[in-house]
Design a protein around this motif. Structure first.
Motif, PDB file in Angstrom:
ATOM      1  N   TRP A  36      84.640  -6.227 -38.263  1.00 47.63           N
ATOM      2  CA  TRP A  36      85.528  -5.124 -37.916  1.00 47.63           C
ATOM      3  C   TRP A  36      84.850  -3.786 -38.177  1.00 47.63           C
ATOM      4  CZ3 TRP A  36      90.467  -6.188 -36.086  1.00 47.63           C
ATOM      5  CH2 TRP A  36      90.906  -7.501 -36.239  1.00 47.63           C
ATOM      6  N   PHE A  37      85.095  -2.858 -37.269  1.00 51.32           N
ATOM      7  CA  PHE A  37      84.716  -1.482 -37.536  1.00 51.32           C
ATOM      8  C   PHE A  37      85.914  -0.595 -37.204  1.00 51.32           C
ATOM      9  CE2 PHE A  37      84.069   0.332 -33.279  1.00 51.32           C
ATOM     10  CZ  PHE A  37      83.835  -0.783 -32.491  1.00 51.32           C
ATOM     11  N   ARG A  38      85.902   0.632 -37.653  1.00 51.04           N
ATOM     12  CA  ARG A  38      87.025   1.532 -37.411  1.00 51.04           C
ATOM     13  C   ARG A  38      86.544   2.920 -37.022  1.00 51.04           C
ATOM     14  NH1 ARG A  38      89.217   2.000 -43.712  1.00 51.04           N
ATOM     15  NH2 ARG A  38      87.472   3.245 -44.526  1.00 51.04           N
ATOM     16  N   GLN A  39      87.441   3.659 -36.410  1.00 52.16           N
ATOM     17  CA  GLN A  39      87.140   5.029 -36.047  1.00 52.16           C
ATOM     18  C   GLN A  39      88.396   5.872 -36.180  1.00 52.16           C
ATOM     19  OE1 GLN A  39      85.260   5.688 -32.205  1.00 52.16           O
ATOM     20  NE2 GLN A  39      84.433   7.645 -32.927  1.00 52.16           N
ATOM     21  N   ALA A  40      88.334   6.867 -37.041  1.00 51.77           N
ATOM     22  CA  ALA A  40      89.438   7.795 -37.238  1.00 51.77           C
ATOM     23  C   ALA A  40      89.283   8.964 -36.265  1.00 51.77           C
ATOM     24  CB  ALA A  40      89.446   8.295 -38.678  1.00 51.77           C
ATOM     25  N   CYS A  95      87.690  -5.139 -33.474  1.00 48.38           N
ATOM     26  CA  CYS A  95      86.997  -6.386 -33.746  1.00 48.38           C
ATOM     27  C   CYS A  95      85.666  -6.361 -32.991  1.00 48.38           C
ATOM     28  CB  CYS A  95      87.884  -7.531 -33.262  1.00 48.38           C
ATOM     29  SG  CYS A  95      87.204  -9.177 -33.413  1.00 48.38           S
ATOM     30  N   ALA A  96      84.635  -6.993 -33.555  1.00 49.62           N
ATOM     31  CA  ALA A  96      83.328  -6.937 -32.917  1.00 49.62           C
ATOM     32  C   ALA A  96      82.557  -8.230 -33.121  1.00 49.62           C
ATOM     33  CB  ALA A  96      82.512  -5.763 -33.469  1.00 49.62           C
ATOM     34  N   PRO A 113      78.526  -2.419 -31.045  1.00 47.40           N
ATOM     35  CA  PRO A 113      78.095  -3.825 -31.069  1.00 47.40           C
ATOM     36  C   PRO A 113      78.061  -4.418 -29.651  1.00 47.40           C
ATOM     37  CG  PRO A 113      79.747  -3.407 -32.759  1.00 47.40           C
ATOM     38  CD  PRO A 113      79.712  -2.206 -31.870  1.00 47.40           C
ATOM     39  N   GLN A 114      77.482  -5.594 -29.542  1.00 55.15           N
ATOM     40  CA  GLN A 114      77.344  -6.243 -28.239  1.00 55.15           C
ATOM     41  C   GLN A 114      78.713  -6.471 -27.585  1.00 55.15           C
ATOM     42  OE1 GLN A 114      75.166  -9.920 -28.413  1.00 55.15           O
ATOM     43  NE2 GLN A 114      75.081 -10.164 -26.198  1.00 55.15           N
TER      44      GLN A 114
END
Length: 126
Positions: A36-40, A95-96, A113-114
């Motif tokens: 998982w990654f996030r962006q605010a 999700c990645a 990510p891919q």
């Protein structure tokens, strides 16, 4: 090709909990690293947690001890259990999948990510 669909986001008060889910479909025979990654709003992408293809798990320092990533291989679902949420956790969570966890946790700040999903919004109020 891998398709990722997130769910489980919402609005909670500080200290609350949420569990995010990511349904994985497509090429499930290849052993990808998942995470998982996030962006605010107004900020860059930040890796949150990842499970490497060898099963090792890593977390960003900002979420260690509060978030837990897991996967149900039988159902092809990735989870992110988030406890003790803080206002600074407010972000769109994605999700990645990629070859290595480092691409989800670290490289994501510069390169997507891919494979990655459209995201689910998490809002934590103070």
């Amino acid at each position: 090709q891998v398709q990722l669909v997130e769910s489980g986001g919402g609005s909670v008060p500080a200290g609350g909990s949420l569990r995010l889910s990511c349904e994985v479909s497509g090429d499930t025979s290849t052993r990808y690293s998942m995470g998982w990654f996030r962006q605010a709003p107004g900020k860059g992408r930040e890796g949150v947690a990842a499970i490497d293809s060898d099963g090792s798990i890593s977390y960003a320092d900002s979420v260690k001890g509060r978030f837990t990533v897991s996967q149900d291989n039988a159902s092809n679902i990735l989870y992110l259990q988030m406890n003790s949420l803080k206002p600074e956790d407010t972000a769109m969570y994605h999700c990645a999948a990629d070859r290595r966890a480092v691409y989800i946790l670290v490289v994501v700040a510069a390169v997507l990510p891919q494979y990655w999903g459209q995201g689910t919004q998490v809002t934590v109020s103070s």
